[in-house]
Write an enzyme that holds these catalytic residues in place. Structure first.
Site, PDB file in Angstrom:
ATOM      1  N   SER A 196      47.809 151.058 -37.333  1.00  0.00           N
ATOM      2  CA  SER A 196      49.122 150.645 -37.817  1.00  0.00           C
ATOM      3  C   SER A 196      49.056 149.229 -38.394  1.00  0.00           C
ATOM      4  O   SER A 196      48.213 148.958 -39.253  1.00  0.00           O
ATOM      5  CB  SER A 196      50.149 150.769 -36.689  1.00  0.00           C
ATOM      6  N   ASN A 197      49.901 148.304 -37.944  1.00  0.00           N
ATOM      7  CA  ASN A 197      49.815 146.933 -38.438  1.00  0.00           C
ATOM      8  C   ASN A 197      48.443 146.335 -38.178  1.00  0.00           C
ATOM      9  O   ASN A 197      47.921 145.560 -38.986  1.00  0.00           O
ATOM     10  CB  ASN A 197      50.879 146.064 -37.771  1.00  0.00           C
TER      11      ASN A 197
END
Length: 699
Positions: free
Chosen positions: A303-304
Site C-alpha cells: 500500500s503506501n
C-alpha cells in the site's frame, strides 16, 4: 553505557555508547547525522520477541488483545501495537491461511537455530530513533530489527515502511514477517505519519515509545505537537472544545513527498546498526564490513509502504537498493499520455489518477452506489443505512453528478460513474465496506496533508474528537489516549477518536450522524464531501496548494534498471490497479527505454484489505476473495532468489485464483489450490505485455 550490557537485557536502553564508537574517516562506522538518540531493546524469543512481542502465533490469532495496565508501559504498548498492526494487515483466521500459508510459521532460538513449525517467536535486537533532519518540525520514526539468526556472512536487509498512516509497527505482519523469518534485518519507517495525537484539552502528546507526556515537558521528544502557541490553543478550544490534532493530517509537512527518502534513511540506519554489531573492531574505531556491495537489500512493503519502496528505488543514487518487491502500491505518477492500458475492449490513456482525485470522487459517489442492484448483498452493506444512502443519491442528483428517479436508478448511475472513472467492475462488491471503513477518513486526512492545513483551520468544517452516544464531541477518554499508540492507525476514526462535522445543524456531531445544512438531511455530510472534492476540481489558493503538494509526490517510474516485482489485486477498490500499478508498468517501459526489469503480477479475486477476509462482521469477503499476502510473500521469495542465486524472474502475468467454497462467513478452509503460484511459464492467455508504454492485460 556498555553496549554489551544493553544487548544482554530485554528492555529499552540508550545507545549513546554505540553512537560514540564510530570514528571519522573512510571505512569507519559513523552514526548518520539525521539520527536522533537511538534506543535499543533486546528480546529473548520466549517472553518477548521481534515479530509477535512474545504473543506467538496463538496470541496474534486470538481475538482477545493483550492486557495493559492503567498507565501502560512502553513494553505493553509495543505488544499492543504489534498485535493490532499484524491483525490489521492480514487475515489471521486459520481458514484464511494464517499459520499454514503465511504468518508466524517458524521458531528461532537465541542461538539462531530454526525449527518448524513453531510459535513464530524470533529473538533479536530492535533499534528505534527519530530522523530529525527534514528541514521542518516534523519527525519520522525509524526502526531496525535484527534477528538473532542474522548471518553477517550473507547479510540482507528488507524495508518495512508502514502502510496507510500507520505507526512504526505498521509493516510487522507483511515485509517484517518475511524478512525476520528469512534472517534479514528489517528497516522500518513510519514515514512521518503514525499515531502522533496531540490532545489539545490536556496538552499531552505521544513519545517515540508510545507513552504520553505533557507537550511542554516533552519538547523535541514529542512525536507530534500541533503548531499552536499556548494562546492559540486556548482560543481554539474555547470555540471548538475537546479537539485532537493528528500528525498525518495536521503536521503541515506533506509527509508523502519524503516517503522515498524516509525509506532510504531506514536502510542507512540498518547499515549503521549492523556494522556496530558485526563490523571489525580496531583501536581507531569500527570498520564497516557490511556494505551495499555485499548486502542484499530489498525495498518492500504494501500500500503506501509499497509506494514508498518504489519511490526509494527511483531516488536511490547511492545504489543501496538491489531489488523491489511490493504489494498493492499506492503510487502517483507524473502525467504522460503516451501510456495506454488495454484490457479487452477497454482502453485507458494516461498514467491513471492521483490519490486525492479518485478518493474524493469515491467519497462522493460510493454511499449512493451501494443502492445499485448490482451491489446488492455486498459485504458491509448493513453499515450503510439505506435511508441515508438514498439521501446522498438525492443530493448528488440535485448537483447533476448522477441521473435517475429512484434510489436504485441513482445507485446504478453512481456505480456506472465509478467504473467509467477507472474502477474495475470486480470491485463493485467492495463499495459498501470501503465507504464504511476507509474512504472518508482518507479523503479528509489527505485534504489536510496536501493543503498543509493546521488543526485550527478545520478544513471543510471537519475536526477530530471523541464523542458520546449521540455523536457530540467530548473529552478524549484517558484510557483511549493512553493506549492510542497500540490501538490507533494514524487516521481517525481510530483510538477512540471520530470525524466531526462542525457545520452540522444543531451543533457539531460525529460525521456519519450529522445533518447537512444545504439539505437538512442525514446524508453522510454531502456538504463536506463536496467541499473536499472542490479542493481538487475548484480554484483558489487552497486548491492550488493541494495540487502543488500532489505534484511533489508524483514519481517517474524510473527504477534505474533495478529488478522489481509488483503484485496487485484486480478487485482493489481502495488503490485501483488502473490508477497505479498498470500505468506504472507502462510509464516504466518508457522511462527505461525497453530495458526494464519490472514484472507486474495481477491477481484475480484479490483486493486491498486482506484482514477483511476473516472479519466476522463482513461475511462474504471469505467466499469472494483470496489473500494477496500469499503473492506478496512469493514476490519476495522470487526477488531474493533472483538476487542471491541469479534465478530468472517470471514474466508479467495474470494469476487466476479460485475463491473458497462455502457460505458467506463460513467459507471452507483455503488450500494451495485456491491460490496457484506465480508461474515461470504462464499460459499465453495469462501474459501481461508492455511495449513502448502500452500495457495489455488479459480479461
Amino acid at each position: 553505557m556498555n553496549p554489551s550490557l544493553c544487548i544482554a537485557v530485554a528492555f529499552a536502553c540508550p545507545l549513546s555508547a554505540l553512537a560514540a564508537s564510530g570514528a571519522p574517516g573512510v571505512g569507519f562506522n559513523e552514526k548518520p547525522s539525521f539520527l536522533g538518540e537511538i534506543v535499543q531493546r533486546s528480546v529473548d524469543g520466549v517472553s518477548d520477541d521481534l515479530l509477535t512481542a512474545g504473543l506467538g502465533r496463538d496470541g496474534i490469532q486470538s481475538a482477545t488483545p493483550p492486557l495493559v495496565s492503567a498507565s501502560p508501559t512502553a513494553t505493553e504498548l509495543r505488544r499492543l501495537a504489534i498485535y493490532n498492526n499484524y491483525r490489521a494487515l492480514v487475515d489471521t483466521t486459520s481458514g484464511g491461511g494464517f499459520g499454514s500459508l503465511f504468518g508466524p510459521l517458524i521458531a528461532v532460538d537465541a542461538g539462531g537455530r530454526v525449527s518448524a513449525p513453531g510459535d513464530g517467536k524470533i529473538a533479536g535486537t530492535e533499534y528505534l530513533a527519530y530522523a530529525i533532519d527534514r528541514g521542518d518540525d516534523s519527525k519520522v520514526t525509524l526502526m531496525v530489527q535484527v534477528p538473532a539468526h542474522f548471518n553477517p556472512k550473507a547479510p540482507c536487509i528488507v524495508t518495512g515502511t508502514s502502510s496507510g498512516s500507520r505507526g512504526i509497527y505498521g509493516a510487522i505482519g507483511t515485509s517484517g514477517e518475511w524478512g525476520l523469518q528469512k534472517g534479514c534485518a528489517v528497516a522500518y519507517a513510519d514515514k512521518g505519519t503514525g499515531n502522533g495525537m496531540h490532545d489539545l484539552d490536556t496538552n499531552t502528546v505521544g513519545l517515540i515509545d508510545g507513552t504520553r507526556a505533557d507537550a511542554v515537558a516533552a519538547g523535541v521528544a514529542s512525536h507530534f505537537t500541533a503548531d499552536l502557541t499556548e494562546a492559540e490553543r486556548t482560543q481554539f478550544l474555547a470555540s471548538w472544545p475537546h479537539r485532537v490534532a493528528v500528525k498525518h493530517a495536521h503536521s503541515r509537512a506533506n509527509p508523502e513527498a519524503h516517503w522515498g527518502q524516509d525509506t532510504l534513511d531506514a536502510v542507512r540506519f540498518a547499515f549503521f546498526v549492523l556494522n556496530e554489531t558485526y563490523g571489525r573492531r580496531t583501536p581507531r574505531g569500527i570498520v564497516r564490513t557490511i556494505l551495499p556491495p555485499n548486502t542484499v537489500v530489498i525495498a518492500s512493503s504494501v500500500s503506501n509502504g509499497g509506494g514508498a519502496a518504489l519511490a526509494a528505488a527511483e531516488q536511490d543514487d547511492e545504489r543501496l537498493i538491489d531489488g523491489v518487491a511490493v504489494g498493492e502500491p499506492q503510487i502517483q505518477l507524473r502525467e504522460n499520455d503516451a501510456v495506454r492500458v488495454v484490457r479487452g475492449s477497454q482502453v485507458r490513456t494516461g498514467t491513471g489518477r492521483p490519490l486525492y482525485d479518485y478518493t474524493t470522487f469515491a467519497n462522493l459517489l460510493q454511499p449512493c452506489a451501494v443502492l445499485s442492484p448490482r451491489a446488492a448483498g455486498s459485504p458491509g452493506e448493513a453499515f450503510i443505512p439505506a435511508a441515508l444512502a438514498a439521501n446522498r443519491c438525492e443530493a448528488l442528483a440535485a448537483h447533476e453528478f448522477i441521473t435517475g428517479n429512484t434510489p436504485a436508478e441513482r445507485g446504478d448511475s453512481a456505480l456506472d460513474a465509478l467504473v467509467a472513472y477507472g474502477w474495475e467492475p470486480e470491485s463493485t462488491p467492495l463499495t459498501a465496506s470501503h465507504y464504511a471503513f476507509a474512504v472518508p477518513p482518507i479523503a479528509l486526512t489527505y485534504a489536510n496533508a496536501y493543503g498543509r492545513f493546521g488543526v485550527e483551520e478545520r478544513v471543510c468544517n471537519y475536526s477530530f474528537a471523541a464523542t458520546d452516544a449521540a455523536g457530540t464531541p467530548i473529552a478524549w477518554p484517558a484510557a483511549s489516549a493512553a493506549t492510542s499508540f497500540g490501538t490507533g492507525n494514524g487516521i481517525p476514526p481510530a483510538a477512540g477518536l471520530q470525524i466531526i462535522n462542525d457545520a452540522s445543524l444543531g451543533g457539531p456531531r460525529r460525521d456519519g450522524a450529522s445533518i447537512s445544512p444545504s439539505t437538512g438531511k442525514l446524508d453522510f455530510n454531502v456538504d463536506g464531501a463536496l467541499c473536499l472534492r472542490q479542493l481538487w476540481t475548484g480554484g483558489g489558493a487552497s486548491a492550488r496548494e493541494v495540487h502543488e503538494s500532489v505534484d511533489e509526490v508524483q514519481v517517474s517510474a524510473q527504477l534505474q534498471g533495478r529488478p522489481a516485482i509488483i503484485v496487485h489485486g484486480r478487485a482493489d477498490a481502495l488503490v485501483p490497479v488502473g490508477f497505479t500499478s498498470r500505468p506504472y508498468l507502462g510509464l516504466n517501459s518508457l522511462a527505461e527505454h525497453g530495458r526494464s526489469r519490472l514484472r507486474y503480477v495481477e491477481v484475480t479475486n484479490a483486493q486491498h484489505f486482506d484482514a477483511f477476509i476473516g472479519t466476522a462482521t463482513l461475511p462474504g469477503y471469505d467466499t469472494r476473495f483470496v489473500p494477496l499476502h500469499v503473492y506478496f510473500r512469493q514476490a519476495l521469495d522470487l526477488m531474493y532468489s533472483h538476487l542471491t542465486a541469479r534465478t530468472p524472474l517470471p514474466p508479467s502475468q495474470l494469476v487466476r485464483t479460485t475463491p473458497r467454497a462455502g457460505t458467506p462467513g463460513a467459507a471452507v478452509a483455503i488450500t494451495a489450490a485456491n491460490v496457484p503460484p506465480i508461474r515461470m511459464k504462464p499460459a499465453a492467455a495469462d501474459l501481461i505485455t508492455v511495449r513502448r508504454g502500452e500495457v495489455v492485460v488479459p480479461d
